[in-house]
Design a protein around this motif. Structure first.
Motif, PDB file in Angstrom:
ATOM      1  N   GLU A 103       0.828  -1.217   0.000  1.00 24.86           N
ATOM      2  CA  GLU A 103       0.000   0.000   0.000  1.00 24.86           C
ATOM      3  C   GLU A 103       0.857   1.261   0.000  1.00 24.86           C
ATOM      4  OE1 GLU A 103      -3.971   0.861   2.285  1.00 24.86           O
ATOM      5  OE2 GLU A 103      -2.343   1.606   3.539  1.00 24.86           O
ATOM      6  N   VAL A 104       1.884   1.308   0.856  1.00 23.68           N
ATOM      7  CA  VAL A 104       2.647   2.565   0.949  1.00 23.68           C
ATOM      8  C   VAL A 104       3.558   2.772  -0.264  1.00 23.68           C
ATOM      9  CG1 VAL A 104       2.558   2.766   3.480  1.00 23.68           C
ATOM     10  CG2 VAL A 104       4.491   1.639   2.453  1.00 23.68           C
ATOM     11  N   THR A 105       4.036   1.666  -0.881  1.00 26.18           N
ATOM     12  CA  THR A 105       4.890   1.865  -2.058  1.00 26.18           C
ATOM     13  C   THR A 105       4.060   2.242  -3.293  1.00 26.18           C
ATOM     14  OG1 THR A 105       4.942  -0.529  -2.265  1.00 26.18           O
ATOM     15  CG2 THR A 105       6.927   0.479  -1.394  1.00 26.18           C
TER      16      THR A 105
ATOM     17  N   ASP B 216       4.421   9.789  -4.186  1.00 25.55           N
ATOM     18  CA  ASP B 216       5.094  10.874  -3.474  1.00 25.55           C
ATOM     19  C   ASP B 216       5.797  10.333  -2.225  1.00 25.55           C
ATOM     20  OD1 ASP B 216       5.777  13.291  -2.495  1.00 25.55           O
ATOM     21  OD2 ASP B 216       3.751  14.172  -2.574  1.00 25.55           O
ATOM     22  N   ASP B 217       7.056  10.740  -1.975  1.00 23.18           N
ATOM     23  CA  ASP B 217       7.676  10.236  -0.741  1.00 23.18           C
ATOM     24  C   ASP B 217       7.355  11.120   0.468  1.00 23.18           C
ATOM     25  OD1 ASP B 217       9.273  12.301  -1.404  1.00 23.18           O
ATOM     26  OD2 ASP B 217      11.135  11.144  -1.601  1.00 23.18           O
ATOM     27  N   ARG B 218       6.628  12.215   0.251  1.00 26.36           N
ATOM     28  CA  ARG B 218       6.074  12.997   1.358  1.00 26.36           C
ATOM     29  C   ARG B 218       4.624  13.296   1.025  1.00 26.36           C
ATOM     30  NH1 ARG B 218       9.535  16.653   4.704  1.00 26.36           N
ATOM     31  NH2 ARG B 218      11.578  15.712   4.692  1.00 26.36           N
ATOM     32  N   PRO B 219       3.767  12.278   1.075  1.00 30.55           N
ATOM     33  CA  PRO B 219       2.376  12.522   0.657  1.00 30.55           C
ATOM     34  C   PRO B 219       1.678  13.558   1.529  1.00 30.55           C
ATOM     35  CG  PRO B 219       2.604  10.349   1.671  1.00 30.55           C
ATOM     36  CD  PRO B 219       3.989  10.904   1.530  1.00 30.55           C
ATOM     37  N   SER B 220       0.624  14.125   0.953  1.00 26.41           N
ATOM     38  CA  SER B 220      -0.139  15.155   1.677  1.00 26.41           C
ATOM     39  C   SER B 220      -0.786  14.533   2.916  1.00 26.41           C
ATOM     40  CB  SER B 220      -1.242  15.709   0.778  1.00 26.41           C
ATOM     41  OG  SER B 220      -2.208  14.691   0.592  1.00 26.41           O
ATOM     42  N   PHE B 221      -1.247  15.388   3.815  1.00 29.04           N
ATOM     43  CA  PHE B 221      -1.913  14.935   5.042  1.00 29.04           C
ATOM     44  C   PHE B 221      -3.102  14.027   4.689  1.00 29.04           C
ATOM     45  CE2 PHE B 221      -4.904  15.577   8.577  1.00 29.04           C
ATOM     46  CZ  PHE B 221      -4.075  15.281   9.649  1.00 29.04           C
ATOM     47  N   GLU B 222      -3.869  14.462   3.662  1.00 28.06           N
ATOM     48  CA  GLU B 222      -5.074  13.695   3.303  1.00 28.06           C
ATOM     49  C   GLU B 222      -4.681  12.309   2.799  1.00 28.06           C
ATOM     50  OE1 GLU B 222      -4.835  16.955   2.988  1.00 28.06           O
ATOM     51  OE2 GLU B 222      -6.491  17.275   4.411  1.00 28.06           O
ATOM     52  N   THR B 223      -3.674  12.254   1.894  1.00 26.74           N
ATOM     53  CA  THR B 223      -3.279  10.946   1.343  1.00 26.74           C
ATOM     54  C   THR B 223      -2.767  10.048   2.467  1.00 26.74           C
ATOM     55  OG1 THR B 223      -2.638  12.063  -0.680  1.00 26.74           O
ATOM     56  CG2 THR B 223      -1.796   9.826  -0.386  1.00 26.74           C
ATOM     57  N   LEU B 224      -1.897  10.593   3.308  1.00 32.11           N
ATOM     58  CA  LEU B 224      -1.297   9.782   4.368  1.00 32.11           C
ATOM     59  C   LEU B 224      -2.346   9.250   5.333  1.00 32.11           C
ATOM     60  CD1 LEU B 224       1.415   8.876   5.822  1.00 32.11           C
ATOM     61  CD2 LEU B 224       1.091  10.877   7.267  1.00 32.11           C
TER      62      LEU B 224
ATOM     63  N   GLN C 147      -5.410   8.815   4.921  1.00 31.74           N
ATOM     64  CA  GLN C 147      -6.509   8.007   4.382  1.00 31.74           C
ATOM     65  C   GLN C 147      -6.027   6.711   3.729  1.00 31.74           C
ATOM     66  OE1 GLN C 147      -8.830  10.803   2.076  1.00 31.74           O
ATOM     67  NE2 GLN C 147      -9.091  12.048   3.912  1.00 31.74           N
ATOM     68  N   LEU C 148      -4.800   6.298   4.019  1.00 36.01           N
ATOM     69  CA  LEU C 148      -4.360   4.997   3.510  1.00 36.01           C
ATOM     70  C   LEU C 148      -5.129   3.924   4.297  1.00 36.01           C
ATOM     71  CD1 LEU C 148      -0.502   5.630   3.240  1.00 36.01           C
ATOM     72  CD2 LEU C 148      -2.110   5.284   1.340  1.00 36.01           C
ATOM     73  N   PRO C 149      -6.042   3.197   3.636  1.00 33.66           N
ATOM     74  CA  PRO C 149      -6.975   2.382   4.425  1.00 33.66           C
ATOM     75  C   PRO C 149      -6.320   1.252   5.212  1.00 33.66           C
ATOM     76  CG  PRO C 149      -7.348   2.084   2.057  1.00 33.66           C
ATOM     77  CD  PRO C 149      -6.329   3.165   2.192  1.00 33.66           C
ATOM     78  N   TYR C 150      -5.360   0.563   4.599  1.00 35.58           N
ATOM     79  CA  TYR C 150      -4.804  -0.587   5.326  1.00 35.58           C
ATOM     80  C   TYR C 150      -3.921  -0.116   6.489  1.00 35.58           C
ATOM     81  CZ  TYR C 150      -3.382  -5.344   6.232  1.00 35.58           C
ATOM     82  OH  TYR C 150      -3.177  -6.554   6.848  1.00 35.58           O
ATOM     83  N   MET C 151      -3.150   0.928   6.246  1.00 35.28           N
ATOM     84  CA  MET C 151      -2.318   1.463   7.335  1.00 35.28           C
ATOM     85  C   MET C 151      -3.209   1.865   8.520  1.00 35.28           C
ATOM     86  SD  MET C 151       0.152   4.752   7.588  1.00 35.28           S
ATOM     87  CE  MET C 151       1.613   4.169   6.808  1.00 35.28           C
TER      88      MET C 151
ATOM     89  N   ALA D 233      -0.688  12.522  17.485  1.00 38.22           N
ATOM     90  CA  ALA D 233      -0.040  11.218  17.634  1.00 38.22           C
ATOM     91  C   ALA D 233      -0.261  10.351  16.395  1.00 38.22           C
ATOM     92  CB  ALA D 233      -0.589  10.512  18.875  1.00 38.22           C
ATOM     93  N   LEU D 234      -1.498  10.341  15.887  1.00 37.17           N
ATOM     94  CA  LEU D 234      -1.786   9.457  14.752  1.00 37.17           C
ATOM     95  C   LEU D 234      -1.043   9.917  13.495  1.00 37.17           C
ATOM     96  CD1 LEU D 234      -5.584   8.889  15.387  1.00 37.17           C
ATOM     97  CD2 LEU D 234      -3.763   7.184  15.552  1.00 37.17           C
ATOM     98  N   ALA D 235      -0.983  11.238  13.278  1.00 36.10           N
ATOM     99  CA  ALA D 235      -0.281  11.727  12.085  1.00 36.10           C
ATOM    100  C   ALA D 235       1.218  11.438  12.208  1.00 36.10           C
ATOM    101  CB  ALA D 235      -0.533  13.227  11.915  1.00 36.10           C
ATOM    102  N   GLU D 236       1.761  11.613  13.413  1.00 33.48           N
ATOM    103  CA  GLU D 236       3.191  11.347  13.643  1.00 33.48           C
ATOM    104  C   GLU D 236       3.495   9.861  13.400  1.00 33.48           C
ATOM    105  OE1 GLU D 236       4.076  11.626  17.806  1.00 33.48           O
ATOM    106  OE2 GLU D 236       6.236  11.639  17.499  1.00 33.48           O
TER     107      GLU D 236
END
Ligand code: HEM
Length: 545
Positions: A383-385, A389-397, A399-403, A514-517
């Motif tokens: 999923e992450v690969t 983008d290697d620094r995805p936006s807040f929304e993309t990061l 909303q990664l469903p499996y993560m 915490a979750l974003a970090e």
């Protein structure tokens, strides 16, 4: 008067009352025995007899003096509580030292009532006193109107917009951590763990790594920069004045010694010049000095922005402290709503205590669980690969469903703060959604709590409750979030049907941070490395501070 005169006067007095020294000793002994017997009868049988919830079931204490305390300390966190829950149901009672009672409930309705009435159920006086010595009166300690006022001024610092603005800081530290770990793994002479790897643990292209240590350094850097615009450089340098001060402050306050217990029970003993108190005072001086400097810098920046007519929307810094100082100096905030300098300083230490070790512990459990479930790790990596983008936006990061599912599931099974306590401010009746069988065999559907009753809030037990999650509640299964049982909606948690970040009016204000970090650090690490259990399969112990 000379000392010999004093003695003569005393002897004269004794002879006048015709009491010998032996009589006095006997009298003193007799009085002490009566006092001890009285204390015993009051603390043990009398308190048991008059306890409003004496009909609740619960374990017999292992010791008349310590109650069940020794078992609780000896076993992994909450293991005894979970065993009692399975035996007596979600609501029961047990004893601790000096015959004191604890009320335990993992009943969602009762917990919701407790957490949503924080004025009726504040933190215990002893916990507050102890924490106030090291933290000052910040948001973690404040109660009632003070707490409401502080939360209001702090809210903008922890908003979605504010956390979105901190994402670059999270990525910077994540990449620095990745580079450090890669350097350690590639350097054949570098040690990355406190003990050398056994022969069987030497793997081609890999290394035994003390993951928690390096994650801890990264989260210190994050809280420094995103918390109060301070660079600890923990990933680079082994020592830093402020980091050392916090370390000794938190470790002295968390080391349990007989004197520490005495000081907690009788605060007057804190006046004794013990080594522990000296170390704590020295550390507090350092944190205050540096904190005051940071605070002054932020206040200057806000004043400058005001003088240039740039009050609202001006970016004086994206860290929690900058946003807090700006909110605290806003012209539309009434003077009585503002925080004092000492309250703002207390928040800095609070961020450090509440927001560093918790995130590091969460990330460590995530790495551990991924190393035990390679299929999950592979799916997460896929999923992450897939993100270009290697620094995805807040929304993309975010909303990664499996993560998201993996993090929820680890934080459910391994909450970094597995429990907390509250105390009834006045006698209260608590409703139960699941009645429990009383000692007399009758069902109990509400409990009368006396004033001062200490309540144990078992965050971990409700996270693994079979009543809430079904029979596989203790199994790691990120896909359970595709089809949640309706019973999970009863959990009064602020996030993800879990109690990990608590709920109600005193939920974790930092949960979005915490979750974003965690997501940013996990995103970076999983794209470039693989976590595996050591082939020797070492055993480890779960401990709670
Ligand atoms: C995985 C990470 C974290 C977990 C599991 C966690 C969990 C918790 C829990 C359970 C509480 C309630 C404690 C109680 O009332 O007894 C709490 C409160 C708090 N947390 Fe967190 N926390 C985390 C990260 C953070 C971060 C990163 C920050 C700040 C940067 C933070 C700041 C706070 C504060 C200030 C409170 C007190 C809130 C209040 O009483 O109004 N936490 N946290």
């Amino acid at each position: 008067m000379k000392s010999s005169d004093v003695f003569r006067t005393l002897s004269a007095a004794l002879s006048q009352t015709e009491l010998s020294l032996a009589d006095i000793t006997l009298y003193a002994l007799g009085t002490s025995c009566v006092a001890l017997l009285g204390a015993y009868l009051y603390l043990w049988p009398y308190r048991a007899y008059t306890l409003p919830f004496k009909n609740l079931q619960g374990p017999e204490p292992d010791s008349w003096f310590f109650g069940s305390m020794r078992r609780i300390i000896k076993e992994p966190p909450l293991a005894p509580h979970q065993a009692w829950l399975e035996q007596y149901g979600p609501t029961y009672r047990y004893r601790l030292f000096f015959g004191s009672w604890r009320f335990f409930t993992a009943d969602p309705l009762a917990l919701s009532y407790i957490l949503n009435h924080s004025d009726l159920f504040p933190k215990t006086g002893m916990a507050r006193r102890e924490m106030e010595t090291i933290l000052g009166r910040g948001v973690l300690i404040a109660e009632g109107e003070d707490h409401k006022r502080q939360r209001k001024v702090l809210n903008p610092s922890f908003s979605l917009t504010a956390v979105r603005g901190m994402l670059p800081i999270f990525y910077d530290s994540a990449y620095e951590l990745r580079d450090k770990l890669q350097g350690l793994i590639e350097d054949p002479n570098a040690m990355a763990s406190p003990t050398p790897a056994k022969e069987e643990d030497k793997v081609e292209g890999g290394k035994k790594v003390d993951v928690m240590k390096y994650l801890g350094q990264a989260t210190i850097d994050v809280i420094g920069k995103a918390g109060f615009d301070y660079d600890f450089q923990a990933l680079k340098a082994p020592t830093n004045e402020l980091a050392d001060a916090y370390r000794s402050l938190f470790s002295t306050s968390m080391t349990i010694t007989p004197m520490a217990i005495l000081q907690a029970l009788f605060p007057v003993f804190k006046k004794l010049p013990t080594k522990r108190m000296r170390v704590a005072s020295e550390a507090i001086r350092t944190t205050k000095r540096i904190g005051m400097r940071l605070l002054e810098e932020k206040k200057q920046a806000v004043r400058k922005a005001h003088s240039e007519g740039l009050e609202k929307g001006t970016d004086i810094g994206r860290d929690l402290l900058s946003i807090l100082v700006k909110a605290n100096m806003a012209s539309d905030l009434k003077p009585e709503q503002r925080m004092s300098d000492s309250e703002v300083l207390a928040q800095i230490t609070t961020f450090m205590l509440a927001g560093n070790e918790t995130s590091a512990t969460a990330l460590s459990w995530i790495c551990y669980v991924l190393s035990m479930h390679q299929d999950v790790q592979d799916r997460l990596r896929e999923e992450v690969t897939s993100v270009s983008d290697d620094r995805p936006s807040f929304e993309t990061l975010t909303q990664l469903p499996y993560m998201d599912k993996v993090i929820r599931e680890v934080l459910r099974l391994y909450p970094p703060a597995p429990s907390t306590v509250r105390q009834a401010e006045e006698a209260t009746t608590l409703p139960l959604s699941k009645p429990v069988k009383g000692r007399d065999g009758k069902m109990i559907d509400h409990v009368n709590l006396p004033k001062g009753c200490v309540i144990f809030v078992p965050i971990m037990c409700i996270n693994i409750s079979t009543d809430v999650w079904g029979p596989d509640a203790s199994t790691f299964n990120p896909d359970r979030y595709d089809n949640l049982p309706s019973s999970s909606n009863q959990v009064p948690g602020v996030w993800g049907n879990l109690l990990t970040f608590l709920g109600g009016t005193r939920n974790c204000i930092g949960y979005r941070f915490a979750l974003a970090e965690i997501k940013a650090i996990l995103f970076v690490l999983i794209r470039s490395m693989k976590f595996e259990e050591l082939p020797s399969k070492p055993q480890f112990e779960k401990k709670a501070a």
